[in-house]
Design a protein around this motif. Structure first.
Motif, PDB file in Angstrom:
ATOM      1  N   THR A  29      -2.897  16.968  -6.098  1.00  0.00           N
ATOM      2  CA  THR A  29      -1.929  16.998  -4.993  1.00  0.00           C
ATOM      3  C   THR A  29      -2.149  15.852  -4.017  1.00  0.00           C
ATOM      4  O   THR A  29      -1.659  15.880  -2.898  1.00  0.00           O
ATOM      5  CB  THR A  29      -2.000  18.347  -4.241  1.00  0.00           C
ATOM      6  N   GLY A  30      -2.919  14.848  -4.430  1.00  0.00           N
ATOM      7  CA  GLY A  30      -3.108  13.653  -3.608  1.00  0.00           C
ATOM      8  C   GLY A  30      -4.049  13.818  -2.438  1.00  0.00           C
ATOM      9  O   GLY A  30      -4.025  13.000  -1.520  1.00  0.00           O
ATOM     10  N   GLN A  31      -4.907  14.825  -2.478  1.00  0.00           N
ATOM     11  CA  GLN A  31      -5.760  15.071  -1.316  1.00  0.00           C
ATOM     12  C   GLN A  31      -7.101  14.361  -1.376  1.00  0.00           C
ATOM     13  O   GLN A  31      -8.009  14.665  -0.609  1.00  0.00           O
ATOM     14  CB  GLN A  31      -5.929  16.579  -1.107  1.00  0.00           C
ATOM     15  N   GLY A  32      -7.234  13.392  -2.263  1.00  0.00           N
ATOM     16  CA  GLY A  32      -8.376  12.497  -2.206  1.00  0.00           C
ATOM     17  C   GLY A  32      -9.454  12.762  -3.228  1.00  0.00           C
ATOM     18  O   GLY A  32      -9.295  13.548  -4.174  1.00  0.00           O
ATOM     19  N   ILE A  33     -10.593  12.102  -3.023  1.00  0.00           N
ATOM     20  CA  ILE A  33     -11.651  12.115  -4.030  1.00  0.00           C
ATOM     21  C   ILE A  33     -12.267  13.497  -4.210  1.00  0.00           C
ATOM     22  O   ILE A  33     -12.672  13.860  -5.321  1.00  0.00           O
ATOM     23  CB  ILE A  33     -12.742  11.073  -3.700  1.00  0.00           C
ATOM     24  N   ALA A  34     -12.347  14.295  -3.155  1.00  0.00           N
ATOM     25  CA  ALA A  34     -12.927  15.629  -3.302  1.00  0.00           C
ATOM     26  C   ALA A  34     -12.093  16.464  -4.270  1.00  0.00           C
ATOM     27  O   ALA A  34     -12.632  17.129  -5.168  1.00  0.00           O
ATOM     28  CB  ALA A  34     -13.019  16.315  -1.940  1.00  0.00           C
ATOM     29  N   GLU A  35     -10.776  16.431  -4.110  1.00  0.00           N
ATOM     30  CA  GLU A  35      -9.911  17.147  -5.045  1.00  0.00           C
ATOM     31  C   GLU A  35     -10.013  16.539  -6.435  1.00  0.00           C
ATOM     32  O   GLU A  35     -10.063  17.274  -7.439  1.00  0.00           O
ATOM     33  CB  GLU A  35      -8.465  17.117  -4.556  1.00  0.00           C
ATOM     34  N   ARG A  49       5.899  12.710  -7.141  1.00  0.00           N
ATOM     35  CA  ARG A  49       5.563  11.339  -6.735  1.00  0.00           C
ATOM     36  C   ARG A  49       4.112  11.016  -7.073  1.00  0.00           C
ATOM     37  O   ARG A  49       3.796   9.916  -7.549  1.00  0.00           O
ATOM     38  CB  ARG A  49       5.800  11.156  -5.235  1.00  0.00           C
ATOM     39  N   ILE A  50       3.228  11.956  -6.815  1.00  0.00           N
ATOM     40  CA  ILE A  50       1.808  11.741  -7.086  1.00  0.00           C
ATOM     41  C   ILE A  50       1.572  11.626  -8.583  1.00  0.00           C
ATOM     42  O   ILE A  50       0.846  10.736  -9.056  1.00  0.00           O
ATOM     43  CB  ILE A  50       0.980  12.886  -6.482  1.00  0.00           C
ATOM     44  N   ALA A  51       2.211  12.504  -9.349  1.00  0.00           N
ATOM     45  CA  ALA A  51       2.060  12.455 -10.806  1.00  0.00           C
ATOM     46  C   ALA A  51       2.582  11.138 -11.363  1.00  0.00           C
ATOM     47  O   ALA A  51       1.971  10.547 -12.268  1.00  0.00           O
ATOM     48  CB  ALA A  51       2.801  13.641 -11.431  1.00  0.00           C
ATOM     49  N   ASP A 109       4.397  16.150   4.698  1.00  0.00           N
ATOM     50  CA  ASP A 109       5.339  17.143   4.169  1.00  0.00           C
ATOM     51  C   ASP A 109       5.824  16.739   2.783  1.00  0.00           C
ATOM     52  O   ASP A 109       5.875  17.565   1.859  1.00  0.00           O
ATOM     53  CB  ASP A 109       6.545  17.287   5.108  1.00  0.00           C
ATOM     54  N   ALA A 110       6.193  15.458   2.636  1.00  0.00           N
ATOM     55  CA  ALA A 110       6.711  14.980   1.351  1.00  0.00           C
ATOM     56  C   ALA A 110       5.646  15.052   0.263  1.00  0.00           C
ATOM     57  O   ALA A 110       5.956  15.353  -0.905  1.00  0.00           O
ATOM     58  CB  ALA A 110       7.223  13.552   1.510  1.00  0.00           C
ATOM     59  N   MET A 111       4.403  14.767   0.609  1.00  0.00           N
ATOM     60  CA  MET A 111       3.320  14.901  -0.364  1.00  0.00           C
ATOM     61  C   MET A 111       3.234  16.316  -0.905  1.00  0.00           C
ATOM     62  O   MET A 111       3.000  16.534  -2.100  1.00  0.00           O
ATOM     63  CB  MET A 111       1.979  14.504   0.271  1.00  0.00           C
ATOM     64  N   GLU A 112       3.427  17.292  -0.012  1.00  0.00           N
ATOM     65  CA  GLU A 112       3.315  18.691  -0.419  1.00  0.00           C
ATOM     66  C   GLU A 112       4.527  19.163  -1.216  1.00  0.00           C
ATOM     67  O   GLU A 112       4.391  19.924  -2.177  1.00  0.00           O
ATOM     68  CB  GLU A 112       3.143  19.574   0.821  1.00  0.00           C
ATOM     69  N   TYR A 149       0.821  -1.215   0.000  1.00  0.00           N
ATOM     70  CA  TYR A 149       0.000   0.000   0.000  1.00  0.00           C
ATOM     71  C   TYR A 149       0.856   1.267   0.000  1.00  0.00           C
ATOM     72  O   TYR A 149       0.328   2.376   0.119  1.00  0.00           O
ATOM     73  CB  TYR A 149      -0.892   0.062   1.237  1.00  0.00           C
ATOM     74  N   ASP A 150       2.155   1.131  -0.111  1.00  0.00           N
ATOM     75  CA  ASP A 150       3.069   2.274  -0.056  1.00  0.00           C
ATOM     76  C   ASP A 150       3.040   2.994  -1.405  1.00  0.00           C
ATOM     77  O   ASP A 150       4.022   3.019  -2.144  1.00  0.00           O
ATOM     78  CB  ASP A 150       4.477   1.776   0.289  1.00  0.00           C
ATOM     79  N   TYR A 151       1.889   3.612  -1.698  1.00  0.00           N
ATOM     80  CA  TYR A 151       1.634   4.138  -3.030  1.00  0.00           C
ATOM     81  C   TYR A 151       2.666   5.165  -3.498  1.00  0.00           C
ATOM     82  O   TYR A 151       3.030   5.195  -4.672  1.00  0.00           O
ATOM     83  CB  TYR A 151       0.236   4.765  -3.084  1.00  0.00           C
ATOM     84  N   LEU A 152       3.124   6.014  -2.589  1.00  0.00           N
ATOM     85  CA  LEU A 152       4.042   7.078  -2.975  1.00  0.00           C
ATOM     86  C   LEU A 152       5.500   6.738  -2.699  1.00  0.00           C
ATOM     87  O   LEU A 152       6.389   7.568  -2.902  1.00  0.00           O
ATOM     88  CB  LEU A 152       3.657   8.372  -2.244  1.00  0.00           C
TER      89      LEU A 152
END
Length: 464
Positions: free
Chosen positions: A261-267, A338-340, A330-333, A91-94
């Motif tokens: 930016t990986g903030q979920g379904i709402a984004e 990584r998200i892309a 922090d790393a996500m931001e 599950y370590d997606y990023l």
């Protein structure tokens, strides 16, 4: 003439009575045979089926595909039994589990606070990093506050079990995670499921079965863990407002995966997250830690902080777990690449699988891609043969998924290369053909799932 005693009994009669009483005391009446109870663990429901599955696997020379130990940090590549393999079971997606900043943050937290807070937060376990993490999570969902728990499963169980009672009703997707169902059972609330992502049916059920009194809760997942698809969040919000219900979205697999930016379904869908009443998620996937959280309005969080047994009576989140999750945020931001890369890899794998003629079910190209196999035996056989070819992927079989929908569940990460993804698809296609031929040669009937009872709802999604 018989002598009498002071008690009115003749002496001879008294002696005979005493003799009989002495004899009776020496020969007690036999006690009834004790009740015999069978308390062996082998009588537990489903144990016999478990043994039969093990025996069948052994007879076919198949090892248990579950509980395989990894020799070190499991990323896009891992080591099992000393052999390096491509890994599609994480599950370590990023890829943040191996991130140096995340590791360093956990190590520094241990140096300052130790390995545990040693008590419930209510008693003596409160630490600054708890509120720091909760503030950050509330910011992700633009909510007033958040609350972290030591387990994602426990977060769902204790939240639903605390908020609702016998006078209330829970409406949930048929493929919802096990923790939602267990929480509903704990609450004692009436529970109604609707077919997967069928919001027309949900609307019909709400119109006919939403009681005039009592609370109502609609629960869905932001990204479904077994199928890799998403719900229509805008319509769910409209339905919850029309029928006076709370809407709860389980973001366990969505955070870090969906949205620019990986903030979920709402984004991902361009929706204001404040329109959802209860956000739930886990720290163990994209955030490379362990635990769960609830985010929402202040009264909800205040109430859970004081009333939810899974929080009040449980130890607080450990220092390294909280610090790792904060560093992962922090790393996500700071590292959106990584998200892309995760999103690009996910689409690449889905397209390649479909081009190879593999069935991917409802997958929409969001990190989770099932390769539908159908029967359990073939799924288990394929997993073992794939491991022999340096590909680690787990079979998902009933009762975790409905009968006749056994699958190999591929988790795609930012760390996979296009070459690894293409190689995995090629090998899976080869092994699917090979296993189909082997089973046909052995004359094994793999259609017996038709005669089985439907899978119990509480077992669905049992592997998160």
């Amino acid at each position: 003439m018989m002598r009498s005693t002071s008690h009115g009994l003749p002496a001879e009669a008294r002696e005979k009575l005493l003799a009989r009483m002495r004899q009776t005391s020496r020969t007690p009446a036999s006690a009834p045979a004790p009740q015999r109870y069978d308390i062996s663990f082998e009588t537990l429901p489903g144990y016999e089926d478990l043994q039969m599955m093990r025996a069948a696997g052994s007879a076919l020379g198949l090892e248990n595909p579950f509980f395989r130990a990894h020799d070190g940090c499991a990323g896009a590549v891992t080591s099992i039994a000393g052999k390096e393999v491509m890994n599609f079971a994480s599950y370590d997606y990023l890829g943040l589990n191996a991130h140096p900043d995340v590791r360093r943050a956990a190590q520094q937290a241990i140096e300052r606070f130790g390995t545990t807070v040693s008590a419930s937060r209510l008693v003596a376990g409160e630490r600054p990093f708890h509120r720091g993490l909760e503030t950050r999570l509330a910011g992700v969902y633009r909510t007033e506050d958040a609350l972290v728990f030591v387990s994602g499963h426990a977060a769902n169980v204790t939240t639903i079990g605390s908020l609702l009672g016998p006078a209330d009703t829970i409406f949930h997707d048929a493929l919802i995670h096990n923790s939602i169902v267990v929480g509903a059972e704990l609450a004692g609330a009436r529970r109604r499921s609707f077919p997967h992502n069928d919001l027309d049916e949900l609307e019909r059920i709400l119109a006919t079965e939403r009681p005039a009194t009592g609370r109502a809760l609609i629960v869905v997942e932001g990204l479904y863990s077994m199928d890799g698809d998403v719900p229509d969040l805008a319509r769910l919000i409209a339905l919850k407002e029309r029928f006076g219900a709370w809407l709860m979205v389980d973001e366990a697999h969505a955070l870090g995966v969906l949205g620019a930016t990986g903030q979920g379904i709402a984004e991902h869908l361009g929706i204001d997250p404040s329109e959802v009443d209860i956000w739930m998620g886990t720290l163990s996937k994209s955030l490379a830690s362990c635990g769960g959280y609830i985010a929402g309005r202040q009264p909800l969080i205040d109430w859970l902080r004081a009333k939810a047994p899974g929080f009040v009576y449980s130890v607080g989140l450990s220092p390294p777990a909280a610090a790792a999750a904060l560093a992962a945020l922090d790393a996500m931001e700071t590292e959106p690449a990584r998200i892309a890369r995760l999103q690009s890899n996910s689409r690449h794998f889905l397209r390649a699988a479909e081009a190879a003629g593999l069935s991917t079910g409802h997958a929409a190209g969001h990190a989770i891609v099932p390769i539908m196999v159908g029967d359990s035996l073939k799924a288990v056989m394929m997993a073992e043969r794939l491991l022999d070819r340096q590909i680690n992927v787990l079979p998902i079989i009933p009762p975790a998924v409905p009968h006749k929908s056994a699958r190999l569940r591929f988790f795609i990460t930012a760390g996979h290369s296009a070459e690894q993804l293409d190689e995995a698809v090629r090998v899976v296609a080869e092994e699917l053909d090979a296993c189909t031929g082997i089973i046909a040669t052995l004359g094994i009937d793999v259609q017996d799932d038709d005669d089985r009872a439907p899978m119990p709802e509480r077992m669905r999604g049992v592997w998160s």
